[in-house]
Design an enzyme around this catalytic site. Structure first.
Site, mmCIF file in Angstrom:
data_model
loop_
_atom_site.group_PDB
_atom_site.id
_atom_site.type_symbol
_atom_site.label_atom_id
_atom_site.label_comp_id
_atom_site.label_asym_id
_atom_site.label_seq_id
_atom_site.Cartn_x
_atom_site.Cartn_y
_atom_site.Cartn_z
ATOM 1 N NE ARG A 1 18.733 -40.587 -36.182
ATOM 2 C CZ ARG A 1 18.382 -40.658 -34.899
ATOM 3 N NH1 ARG A 1 18.915 -39.840 -34.019
ATOM 4 N NH2 ARG A 1 17.498 -41.527 -34.486
ATOM 5 C CB THR B 1 27.248 -44.650 -34.959
ATOM 6 O OG1 THR B 1 27.025 -44.068 -36.255
ATOM 7 C CG2 THR B 1 28.075 -45.907 -35.096
ATOM 8 C CG ASP C 1 11.861 -42.492 -38.361
ATOM 9 O OD1 ASP C 1 11.635 -41.492 -39.079
ATOM 10 O OD2 ASP C 1 12.835 -43.229 -38.539
ATOM 11 C CG ASP D 1 10.230 -44.540 -41.028
ATOM 12 O OD1 ASP D 1 10.715 -44.187 -42.130
ATOM 13 O OD2 ASP D 1 10.700 -45.449 -40.345
HETATM 14 N N1 URA Z 1 14.610 -38.163 -35.643
HETATM 15 C C1 URA Z 1 13.345 -38.558 -35.458
HETATM 16 O O1 URA Z 1 12.570 -38.632 -36.403
HETATM 17 N N2 URA Z 1 12.929 -38.875 -34.213
HETATM 18 C C2 URA Z 1 13.745 -38.796 -33.136
HETATM 19 O O2 URA Z 1 13.313 -39.098 -32.014
HETATM 20 C C3 URA Z 1 15.069 -38.383 -33.358
HETATM 21 C C4 URA Z 1 15.474 -38.068 -34.613
#
Ligand code: URA
Length: 199
Positions: free
Chosen positions: A93, A97, A191, A194
């Site tokens: 990602r 953006t 996340d 992570d």
């Molecule tokens: N990816 C993630 O790990 N968490 C989110 O909230 C959105 C995408």
């Protein structure tokens, strides 16, 4: 049980080891549910005592994991479908953006009647899934025989994915209403990558 495991994943106090354990267990529950998607054939089996009517899968399914977070779902699915071909689609990602950036794709060649499980724990905008679905179709897979498997989806992301692939099936443990300006699922779990990989 899915709600309890999801609560552990959501909790900001959950450390990597417990997070991985809960993610693994939730994957197992989803993998078990995924079986009902697969066509069976009636098969006679000889027990030591007599013959019995049983069922077998018509064809082994294929697995496609969206890197890197989709790796978390893979062990449970591989354990249930040990002979499944595995494809990986690497999508990052964009930090600003949130647009999906495809950096690698290795898919097995697929046939229209192959059942395909597309694995990605988090469906935020649905744009990564859209890219993966397009690649799977280019490799020969069909939308109607595909199932997207996720832990959490935003309602917006889910609606987007369904608009891109109306015939695709979706198996998701929970749908959250929110998606913030940076495309994080709210309340979500933060996340996923992570937290799972401990980075
Ligand atoms: N990816 C993630 O790990 N968490 C989110 O909230 C959105 C995408």
């Amino acid at each position: 049980m899915k709600d309890i495991l999801l609560t552990t994943l959501r909790d900001r106090e959950t450390k990597t080891e417990e997070f991985r354990k809960a993610a693994g267990q939730l994957s197992q529950l989803l993998a078990a549910e995924s079986c009902s998607f697969l066509p069976r054939m009636v098969s006679l089996v000889n027990t030591p005592m007599a013959s019995a009517e049983g069922s077998r899968l018509r064809k082994k399914p294929a697995l496609v994991s969206i890197l890197r977070s989709g790796l978390a779902l893979l062990p449970a699915f591989v354990s249930l479908y040990p002979g499944a071909p595995i494809g990986c689609v690497g999508i990052r990602r964009d930090e600003k953006t949130s647009a999906p950036h495809l950096y690698s794709s290795h898919l097995p060649s697929l046939e229209k009647d192959d059942m395909i499980f597309l694995l990605d724990p988090m469906i935020a905008t649905g744009q990564s899934a859209e890219v993966a679905i397009r690649l799977i179709k280019e490799a020969g897979g069909s939308e109607a025989n595909m199932m997207l498997v996720a832990f959490l989806a935003s309602s917006k992301g889910l609606a987007y994915v369904k608009s891109c692939a109306p015939e695709m099936h979706v198996l998701v443990a929970h749908v959250d209403e929110g998606l913030d300006a940076h495309h994080w699922i709210i309340p979500g779990l933060g996340d996923f990558g992570d937290r799972y990989f401990g980075t």
